[in-house]
Design a protein around this motif. Structure first.
Motif: not given
Lengths: 320, 326, 511
Positions: B192-193, B196-197, B201, B262, B265
């Protein structure tokens, strides 16, 4: 700097590479098989792939703008279905043509609007478009519908004699006209240049005051229009309408455009590259059929490998 | 979290009720020869391959990726196993064939991971290569024929029963395994990290490449198992049609389940519900007597509806609630 | 300079808020024809926002813009361009895939018989280029030219239309001295033609060389408008940086008590990266707070990124505990006990859609690898400890970081690194954009950490803060380390002097 630069600008290199590949493949065929290097074999490349040439032209617009259109194969199928059942119901040919082209462009317009207005990825929206168009085929008829209309059959089977005893169909003429029109629009109109600008750098295009909305929606309309026109050509080629026509043709179109040197990231590429890409794919098919012992599945593998090579080359070019 | 699953759950419930209305015996279960039969069992059984592939796809999508090649990989798995089994009816041969197939699938996953994480090619394009070439490879393996086998052990995978159909048990087992591994190790959080970004990360020291590589291998192995089920169910390998368009269904299941394309989560439960919705939709179309091919229209409507509900811009336009667009 | 001509642009009472940020508050701005007007301010001062409001990218929440006596409200950059406001942005906002001529005339190409008239377009582009003295082939592809030439092409595009106002947003950041001189020559030509030029640059020398008037912004508010001749560098810098008194008394004491310092922990020898920061030497000792002072664009973030391996150095070497260490990326720096909290909290720091708990343990978990998860109890213990220690609110470990205020987000990011017990903590603008209370807490934390033996590299745009908190101050200008000062014996004025490019102080100076 200019003195040392090669004569040919680097931006033409990918297209030239594809053309060279085509020449090479054709040369190999000519050297190995009797009757390969004939005008009719070349003509057949165009005859058998006319619809794909039209699809690739439309796809070039979408990919140049930085998008992708997965719906084109299904729209071809839908167009064949509308054509076949319209003619069966006794509609005049011009009406059928208008209805088909309107359906394709409207689908494109709707997809473009959803993509732009709601900021949903083109991949998903056109995937939905792909499902929708194919589903609509089966709503009209689950069976294959053959085309018996006399005018239509006449056009389909009409052969145009070229010097040297080579014959082509009207499909080829239409496909080449589409390519010419696409080139004109992309290179000679503000809309076309804006497509390149948006694909090159969308935020720049916006800051430069270009009509990005019109471009981003417009390319899907054009792709939809081209797909329905390709559907008409496909109807002429197959003389039937069927929901399972043109399955996976969107991938062939994308592959042709990419092999033709158009950057999937957008902004770089030419309609002629797409045409060259289609011819390469067609030549590979012809080669494999001439070879006789190689089976048709090799086509897919070769296309995959070519895709990989061109993507890898693009990647290194972009990095540079 | 709960909220995100509300709409998919309602949709699933509505579909099931519609089936009940048309076929009153839809929910009825009966046991025959120690095997469980019924409408719900059918939905689960037919949806098992899609669910499996969707599970792998969920993790791939969570890292901002996508894997278009799963259908082709599924076809390869079936082809390799059937060709290996040939005319043999021995359990050992079947097991060996399946093992070879799954190892090969893992290698194909490594290949996808290499293109995406190693070469930095857009996932759509990177996996398009294998999507195109993969079917050719499957045809190459089967030499263009539909290879039929007659192996009792192999038949169990897709058509066998241990009270419930084995395929259901396998897919639920994989679901449980993924849920367990992602929760009990840090894999889920790191996926997830990265999704998301990616930059944050990287700066926090996350090995993004390894993570991305892992999810593509997992997706390919899931696709391989699904391919075994599909081929085992009919005791044949059809390189052309096995797993055709299953990648689209899987992506759909993931998106319906509330995992955003995208990245970031993800929800395995959501994917389960999404896969069930798709399968129930197909079943429903059958039961209400529309041509099965028309399912595509419904799917299209569902995709667009779900995407619109999820898209921030559409939400803002429909003023569900104010979403800060950063 | 007389004020006889009326301003060509007048913005009054402009306010604009983004979610969580008041980007502009009641800002007035005037621009006169035939002048170069510099817009000054630090990061986050609101310069870009003001420019984008003027050029139609943003629409203000309040206030009005008057262009040549008429109230205007642009809804797109296109409209602003149409009204005669042309903009050249910091990053070249052109399309590198097209030709020079197209980039200059895109959207207004000359047409003939319904199609674009390419020969006419090239002629027209050549004319515009000639007007600013640039001689390149209009038919060449833009990507063939270096960034500096691309920047000039962008200016050519801006003046290809009848432009009354030319906005240059940091056009010089990628140009060398000769290219800047060329740009200034062009700017003077245009100014003398009566064009009003709005100019943004972080290089004070340039501002003083070219501008006639300046407006200073700070934290989204107007500080003042002056004729350039009336303001000296020192007062300009103190206007830009401002002073934030009253929050730092406690810290001063702590800094003074901290006398004993440990051995050298990290040492850079000629470390550098082309285009980012020139080779520098630096020594950081355990228990020491080293402050980096310099204006935006001076190379302070770039220096920090090299120490952390976020970017790769192309010269020099790094020693940790006296042994050379090749940084292959953040992971190797983290393994050596170096931590880096980026100035870009949202982009490079936090994972907004994950919970406070996940964000807190991310770095530690990443170091352990995914197969060795932190035990639940350890995790809860750590989270509880740092929620309390840093006073993070809401103290709910499951809250998504996205929903936190700026100050609390910053604390979460800090806590992520504290969890790993780093030996060198690099903090890039840890106090920017957060409220006074959180700021004081973070400053306090830095001193406490140092007292416990952690080395801290502290970067801040606020000199006051750097001077108070740091044991040693490294001063950067124009991507170069120009001085290293003793923190306890240095005042803000002295640092300002150095940054402003005045005489070298009599303190020890490392060049």
């Amino acid at each position: 700097m200019t003195a040392l630069a090669p004569r040919v600008p680097t931006r033409f290199l990918p297209v030239l590479a594809t053309v060279a590949l085509f020449v090479l493949a054709f040369g190999v065929g000519s050297a190995r098989y009797d009757g390969f290097a004939s005008g009719q074999v070349i003509a057949n490349l165009f005859i058998d792939n006319a619809f794909l040439i039209v699809l690739a032209a439309g796809m070039t617009f979408v990919i140049l703008s930085g998008g992708i259109d997965l719906s084109v194969g299904s729209v071809v199928a839908l167009s064949t279905m509308i054509t076949a059942s319209g003619l069966k119901a006794g509609w005049p040919v011009p009406l059928v043509i208008v209805v088909v082209l309107l359906t394709g462009s409207t689908l494109g317009l709707l997809m473009g609007l959803v993509i732009h207005k709601f900021d949903i990825q083109p991949f998903i929206v056109t995937l939905a478009g792909m499902f929708l168009a194919r589903g609509l085929c089966f709503l009209i008829s689950v069976e294959s519908v053959s085309i018996k209309d006399k005018t239509f059959r006449a056009v389909a089977t009409a052969a145009i004699e070229l010097p040297g005893g080579v014959t082509i169909t009207y499909n080829v003429v239409i496909a080449l006209l589409v390519v010419a029109a696409a080139m004109y629009v992309l290179h000679r109109t503000r809309f076309g240049r804006s497509v390149y600008a948006v694909g090159g750098n969308e935020s720049s295009a916006l800051l430069m005051g270009l009509p990005t909305t019109r471009v981003k929606v417009g390319v899907y309309v054009i792709s939809g229009l081209c797909s329905s026109l390709a559907g008409l050509l496909f109807s002429l080629y197959m003389l039937s309408g069927y929901g399972l026509h043109a399955v996976g043709m969107e991938l062939d179109a994308i592959a042709a455009v990419v092999i033709g040197g158009t950057l999937l990231a957008g902004g770089v590429g030419y309609v002629l590259g797409g045409l060259a890409g289609v011819l390469v794919l067609g030549t590979i098919q012809t080669l494999i059929s001439f070879q006789g012992t190689l089976s048709s599945w090799w086509t897919k593998i070769v296309i995959g490998v070519l895709l990989l090579v061109f993507i890898a080359v693009q990647r290194t070019m972009v990095r540079r | 979290m709960k909220n995100r699953l509300l709409w998919p759950l309602l949709a699933l419930a509505a579909l099931l009720l519609l089936n009940l209305a048309v076929t009153p015996s839809f929910f009825a279960l009966r046991i025959q020869d120690g095997h469980l039969y019924g409408g719900l069992v059918d939905v689960l059984k037919n949806g098992a391959p899609t669910l499996l592939i969707a599970l792998g796809m969920t993790l791939v999508i969570a890292t901002r990726g996508i894997d278009l090649s799963v259908g082709a990989v599924a076809a390869i798995a079936g082809a390799v196993t059937c060709v290996h089994i040939g005319t043999s009816d021995s359990t050992g041969t079947a097991l060996a064939g399946m093992a070879i197939a799954l190892v090969l699938c893992a290698v194909l996953g490594l290949w996808n991971g290499f293109l995406v994480a190693g070469m930095g090619i857009q996932p759509i394009i990177a996996t398009l290569v294998l999507m195109t070439a993969g079917r050719g490879v499957a045809m190459l393996v089967t030499e263009g024929q539909i290879v039929t086998v007659n192996n009792t052990a192999y038949r169990q995978v897709g058509a066998g029963f241990v009270v419930l159909p084995v395929s259901i048990l396998i897919s639920l087992l994989v679901l449980g395994l993924v849920a367990f591994v992602t929760r009990k190790t840090a894999l889920g959080m790191l996926i997830e990290a990265v999704g998301v970004n990616p930059e944050a990360s990287r700066l926090a020291g996350v090995r993004s490449r390894t993570i991305i590589w892992t999810v593509y291998v997992f997706a390919a192995v899931c696709a391989g198992i699904a391919g075994l089920m599909i081929s085992s169910n009919v005791s044949a390998a059809d390189a052309n049609n096995a797993g055709l368009w299953i990648e689209m269904d899987a992506i759909l299941a993931v998106v319906i389940g509330g995992t955003s394309l995208a990245g970031g989560r993800y929800s395995l439960t959501g994917t389960l519900i999404g896969a069930l919705i798709i399968q129930t939709l197909t079943t429903t179309v059958y039961t209400i007597g529309v041509a099965p091919e028309v399912t595509l229209v419904f799917k299209a409507v569902v995709v667009i509806a779900v995407c619109l509900v999820q898209a921030p811009k559409a939400r803002a336009a429909l003023s569900f609630r104010k979403v800060a667009v950063s | 300079m007389t004020e006889s001509p009326p301003p060509v642009v007048e913005m009054r009472g402009i306010s604009l808020a983004f979610p969580g940020v008041k980007a502009l508050q009641d800002v007035d701005f005037r621009l006169f024809p035939g002048e170069v007007h510099a817009l000054m301010g630090e990061n986050g001062a609101g310069k870009s926002t003001l420019i984008k409001t003027l050029t139609g990218v943003h629409r203000p929440d309040a206030g009005e813009t008057v262009l040549a006596g008429e109230a205007v409200a642009f809804s797109s950059p296109g409209e602003a361009q149409h009204a005669g406001i042309s903009t050249v942005y910091q990053e070249v906002n052109l399309c590198a895939n097209l030709t020079v001529a197209e980039n200059i005339l895109l959207g207004r190409e000359p047409r003939r018989l319904g199609g674009i008239d390419f020969p006419a377009m090239r002629r027209r582009a050549a004319e515009v280029l000639a007007r600013i003295g640039v001689h390149i082939d209009p038919a060449s592809s833009l990507s063939e030219h270096p960034i500096a030439v691309q920047q000039l092409v962008a200016i050519a595009r801006a003046i290809a239309v009848d432009c009354r106002v030319l906005v240059l947003d940091e056009p010089t950041s990628s140009l060398d001295a000769g290219e800047v001189a060329e740009l200034f020559r062009i700017m003077r030509v245009l100014r003398d033609e009566g064009v009003a030029i709005l100019f943004v640059s972080h290089f004070l020398d340039q501002v003083y060389e070219i501008s006639d008037r300046m407006t200073v912004l700070r934290n989204g508010m107007l500080v003042g408008e002056h004729l350039t001749a009336d303001v000296d560098r020192r007062s300009l810098i103190s206007q830009m940086i401002g002073r934030d008194l009253g929050t730092l008394e406690a810290i001063e004491d702590a800094a003074e008590k901290r006398t004993a310092q440990g051995p050298v922990l990290v040492q850079a020898e000629g470390l550098g990266r082309r285009g980012a920061i020139e080779p520098f030497d630096l020594e950081i000792r355990a228990g020491q707070v080293v402050g980096l002072a310099g204006l935006l664009g001076s190379g302070r973030t770039e220096l920090a990124r090299l120490l952390f391996g976020a970017d790769r150095a192309d010269s020099g070497r790094l020693l940790v505990d006296g042994a050379p260490l090749r940084l292959r990326g953040p992971r190797s720096a983290i393994a050596a006990g170096i931590a880096f909290s980026s100035e870009d909290r949202k982009g490079e720091g936090l994972v907004a859609d994950l919970s406070i708990r996940d964000n807190l343990v991310l770095a530690m978990q990443a170091a352990r690898g995914w197969t060795r998860p932190l035990p639940r109890r350890t995790k809860d213990h750590l989270v509880e400890k740092y929620l309390k220690a840093l006073d993070i609110r809401p103290a709910n470990p499951d809250a998504l970081v996205r929903t936190l205020s700026g100050g609390n987000q910053q604390k979460v990011l800090l806590a992520r690194w504290l969890v790993t017990e780093p030996r060198l903590l690099i903090l890039d603008e840890p106090t920017r954009g957060i409220d006074i209370g959180a700021k004081a807490q973070i400053q306090q934390l830095v001193t406490t950490l140092a007292a416990e033996g952690t080395a801290v590299l502290f970067i801040s745009a606020e000199l006051e803060e750097v001077v108070r908190i740091a044991d040693r101050i490294v001063v950067l200008r124009d991507r170069r380390k120009i001085a290293e000062l003793d923190g306890s014996a240095t005042g803000v004025d002295e640092v300002v002097e150095l940054i402003a490019g005045g005489a070298a102080p009599d303190k020890e100076v490392v060049s």
